[in-house]
Write an enzyme that holds these catalytic residues in place. Structure first.
Site, mmCIF file in Angstrom:
data_model
loop_
_atom_site.group_PDB
_atom_site.id
_atom_site.type_symbol
_atom_site.label_atom_id
_atom_site.label_comp_id
_atom_site.label_asym_id
_atom_site.label_seq_id
_atom_site.Cartn_x
_atom_site.Cartn_y
_atom_site.Cartn_z
ATOM 1 C CE LYS A 22 -1.714 1.618 4.017
ATOM 2 N NZ LYS A 22 -1.372 3.040 4.239
ATOM 3 C CG ASN A 23 2.517 2.768 3.523
ATOM 4 O OD1 ASN A 23 1.338 3.071 3.324
ATOM 5 N ND2 ASN A 23 3.043 2.666 4.728
ATOM 6 C CB CYS A 121 -4.439 10.705 12.102
ATOM 7 S SG CYS A 121 -2.944 9.772 12.263
ATOM 8 N NE ARG A 126 0.653 10.470 10.254
ATOM 9 C CZ ARG A 126 0.419 9.333 9.615
ATOM 10 N NH1 ARG A 126 -0.663 8.668 9.876
ATOM 11 N NH2 ARG A 126 1.255 8.871 8.726
ATOM 12 C CG ASP A 311 3.563 1.522 9.556
ATOM 13 O OD1 ASP A 311 3.341 2.362 10.446
ATOM 14 O OD2 ASP A 311 3.566 1.810 8.341
ATOM 15 N NE ARG A 403 -6.733 4.387 6.243
ATOM 16 C CZ ARG A 403 -5.807 5.061 6.912
ATOM 17 N NH1 ARG A 403 -5.945 5.260 8.200
ATOM 18 N NH2 ARG A 403 -4.749 5.548 6.293
HETATM 19 C C1 UD1 Z 1 4.861 6.910 6.484
HETATM 20 C C2 UD1 Z 1 3.948 5.724 6.333
HETATM 21 C C3 UD1 Z 1 3.414 5.287 7.699
HETATM 22 C C4 UD1 Z 1 4.571 5.038 8.662
HETATM 23 C C5 UD1 Z 1 5.532 6.206 8.684
HETATM 24 C C6 UD1 Z 1 6.779 5.929 9.486
HETATM 25 C C7 UD1 Z 1 3.020 6.083 4.130
HETATM 26 C C8 UD1 Z 1 1.824 6.416 3.301
HETATM 27 N N1 UD1 Z 1 2.850 6.101 5.453
HETATM 28 O O1 UD1 Z 1 4.074 7.981 7.031
HETATM 29 O O2 UD1 Z 1 2.646 4.098 7.528
HETATM 30 O O3 UD1 Z 1 4.054 4.835 9.972
HETATM 31 O O4 UD1 Z 1 5.942 6.564 7.358
HETATM 32 O O5 UD1 Z 1 7.444 4.819 8.992
HETATM 33 O O6 UD1 Z 1 4.073 5.737 3.601
HETATM 34 N N2 UD1 Z 1 7.550 14.600 10.667
HETATM 35 C C9 UD1 Z 1 7.722 15.934 10.934
HETATM 36 N N3 UD1 Z 1 7.514 16.839 9.916
HETATM 37 C C10 UD1 Z 1 7.159 16.447 8.663
HETATM 38 C C11 UD1 Z 1 6.995 15.064 8.396
HETATM 39 C C12 UD1 Z 1 7.202 14.162 9.421
HETATM 40 O O7 UD1 Z 1 8.034 16.329 12.054
HETATM 41 O O8 UD1 Z 1 6.996 17.297 7.794
HETATM 42 C C13 UD1 Z 1 7.768 13.603 11.751
HETATM 43 C C14 UD1 Z 1 6.486 12.858 12.115
HETATM 44 O O9 UD1 Z 1 5.733 13.561 13.090
HETATM 45 C C15 UD1 Z 1 7.040 11.530 12.632
HETATM 46 C C16 UD1 Z 1 8.305 11.324 11.796
HETATM 47 O O10 UD1 Z 1 8.629 12.589 11.251
HETATM 48 O O11 UD1 Z 1 7.407 11.665 13.982
HETATM 49 C C17 UD1 Z 1 8.157 10.317 10.671
HETATM 50 O O12 UD1 Z 1 7.004 10.625 9.911
HETATM 51 P P1 UD1 Z 1 6.930 10.285 8.353
HETATM 52 O O13 UD1 Z 1 8.031 9.389 7.951
HETATM 53 O O14 UD1 Z 1 6.767 11.560 7.608
HETATM 54 O O15 UD1 Z 1 5.548 9.493 8.252
HETATM 55 P P2 UD1 Z 1 4.608 9.469 6.994
HETATM 56 O O16 UD1 Z 1 5.427 9.670 5.782
HETATM 57 O O17 UD1 Z 1 3.432 10.345 7.224
#
Ligand code: UD1
Length: 424
Positions: A22-23, A121, A126, A311, A403
């Site tokens: 999915k990701n 969420c 996030r 995850d 999902r």
């Molecule tokens: C993706 C995955 C999700 C997984 C996560 C971590 C997808 C669609 N989803 O989510 O299933 O749990 O990676 O492996 O691929 N952060 C910031 N600022 C930002 C972005 C992130 O501070 O702009 C922080 C977040 O709060 C979190 C960390 O960075 O603590 C990692 O988040 P991130 O890798 O961005 O998660 P997603 O990409 O949303």
């Protein structure tokens, strides 16, 4: 709302076909916005998150066609040759935060767009500040209005050097996609190294992009004027594979996970479950995971790839509830990812949470109860607990499960396990 009725003390015995990731599929769908030609994706999992992304792309003006090849697999054709509406609506973005992945491609190709701010969420706040900062470094300008991010790149995007202060998966993907159409070269430092990033980069390369270093912490992208269509097969879903490995372990079962490259997709996780006491052996078709009868306690710290995946944290916690001693989990990625603990307590688990740390004292037996799924991965931790429990468990709010896990009842039934979907 549908519920899942799980009869306890059932062993998983047989083969589980692992679906496409999915990701990986979600950013690949967004990548179709980078070209007016057709992007064909094989091994797409039939999931509600995929349907949401397809709806979002269709709303933007993308032509979408899907062929159901089997119960667990679709081939989709995406063509963004008439994108007229550059707005990603709140109704879709709030359903699925990965919708933010359209920001980079739209901005790079059209120079402007409007994307709803995603909001938080269940598992954490996030933020997307790093997506925005990275695109700003490439010349984008953002304004927040009525809950929407108004994005503009009046003179196009320009290559830049951007260092992520924290590793972010979708942040890396957004910048990677945007950089393929930028003027000049972009270097992403402290980039995410997840297999899904590598899959995206490989697809972009087959669309004509010039990318190197994907799979390491520094990715270099030489921007080019335009990309073309391509055909790409999505990698196996490592989180689904890991989840079913734990299902074999917690139920005292023996399964073969059928999928490509599973060992390299899950390095730390497989080493961890071996230490818990599961027997893991590569096979020609994938991996065999077998219970050896006893479960050992362990300590886990979640981290970006190649570390232990957040995850799979909730599902691993379920098995540790039955280990022979005290385990510890430190959740380093999401600040609120222990909400499943309250539901596991209802089934007799002994877990104490303090901030980002959970201590799990193994118990002899879990018992069935009525519980509620709280997020996507947490919902399967309840299925796992229920498979081992004495009695029946009724899991509410399983739309979370839909999902990210396709055909759960059917895949479990193929391994001799009966769970029933109760329509509501
Ligand atoms: C993706 C995955 C999700 C997984 C996560 C971590 C997808 C669609 N989803 O989510 O299933 O749990 O990676 O492996 O691929 N952060 C910031 N600022 C930002 C972005 C992130 O501070 O702009 C922080 C977040 O709060 C979190 C960390 O960075 O603590 C990692 O988040 P991130 O890798 O961005 O998660 P997603 O990409 O949303």
């Amino acid at each position: 709302m549908d519920k899942l009725l799980v009869y306890g003390q059932q062993k998983l015995m047989g083969k589980i076909p692992i679906s496409g990731a999915k990701n990986a599929a979600l950013p690949l769908f967004a990548a179709s916005l980078l070209t007016s030609e057709v992007l064909t994706l094989h091994n797409v999992p039939p999931l509600s998150d995929i349907a949401t992304m397809a709806e979002l792309l269709t709303c933007l003006g993308t032509h979408y066609k899907s062929d159901n090849l089997s119960r667990d697999e679709m081939t989709v054709h995406l063509q963004a040759d008439h994108v007229e509406n550059l707005v990603a609506k709140y109704e879709l973005v709030k359903k699925m935060r990965a919708s933010i992945l359209v920001l980079g491609p739209l901005l790079a190709r059209y120079g402007h767009c409007r994307v709803s701010a995603p909001g938080g969420c269940a598992i954490g706040v996030r933020p997307i500040d790093l997506h925005l900062k990275g695109l700003e470094a490439m010349g984008a300008v953002f304004e927040l209005q009525d809950g929407y991010i108004d994005a503009k790149a009046p003179h196009g995007l320009n290559g830049a050097v951007f260092e992520f202060p924290i590793v972010t998966v979708t942040g890396t993907e957004n910048l990677l996609m945007a950089a393929t159409l930028a003027n000049g070269t972009t270097t992403l430092i402290n980039a995410a190294q997840e297999p899904e990033i590598v899959d995206l980069a490989e697809c972009l390369i087959s669309m004509g992009a010039e990318i190197s270093g994907h799979g390491t912490s520094t990715i270099t992208i030489k921007g080019c004027g335009e990309l073309h269509g391509a055909t790409h097969k999505i990698i196996s879903d490592r989180i689904e594979a890991g989840t079913y490995a734990l299902a074999a372990g917690i139920s005292g079962g023996d399964v073969e996970l059928v999928g490509e490259n599973l060992s390299s997709l899950l390095p730390t996780f497989l080493e961890t479950i071996s230490r818990i006491g599961l027997d893991v052996t590569p096979t020609e078709a994938g991996l065999r995971v077998r219970s050896t009868g006893s479960l050992q306690p362990i300590d886990i710290t979640t981290a970006a790839f190649p570390g232990f995946p957040t995850d799979l944290q909730a599902q691993t916690m379920a098995i540790l509830c039955l280990a022979n001693g005290v385990s510890n989990i430190w959740e380093n990625i999401w600040e609120n990812r222990f909400i499943h603990v309250a539901e596991l307590h209802r089934m007799g688990a002994n877990i104490t949470v303090s901030g980002a740390h959970a201590q799990i004292k193994g118990v002899q037996q879990l018992t069935g109860a009525q519980v509620m799924a709280t997020d996507l991965r947490a919902s399967f931790s309840l299925v796992l607990a229920a498979l081992s429990a004495k009695g029946e468990t009724l899991i509410d709010r399983i739309y979370h499960l839909d999902r990210g896990y396709c055909n759960v009842t059917e895949k479990l039934a193929d391994c001799g396990v009966c769970v029933q979907r109760v329509r509501g």
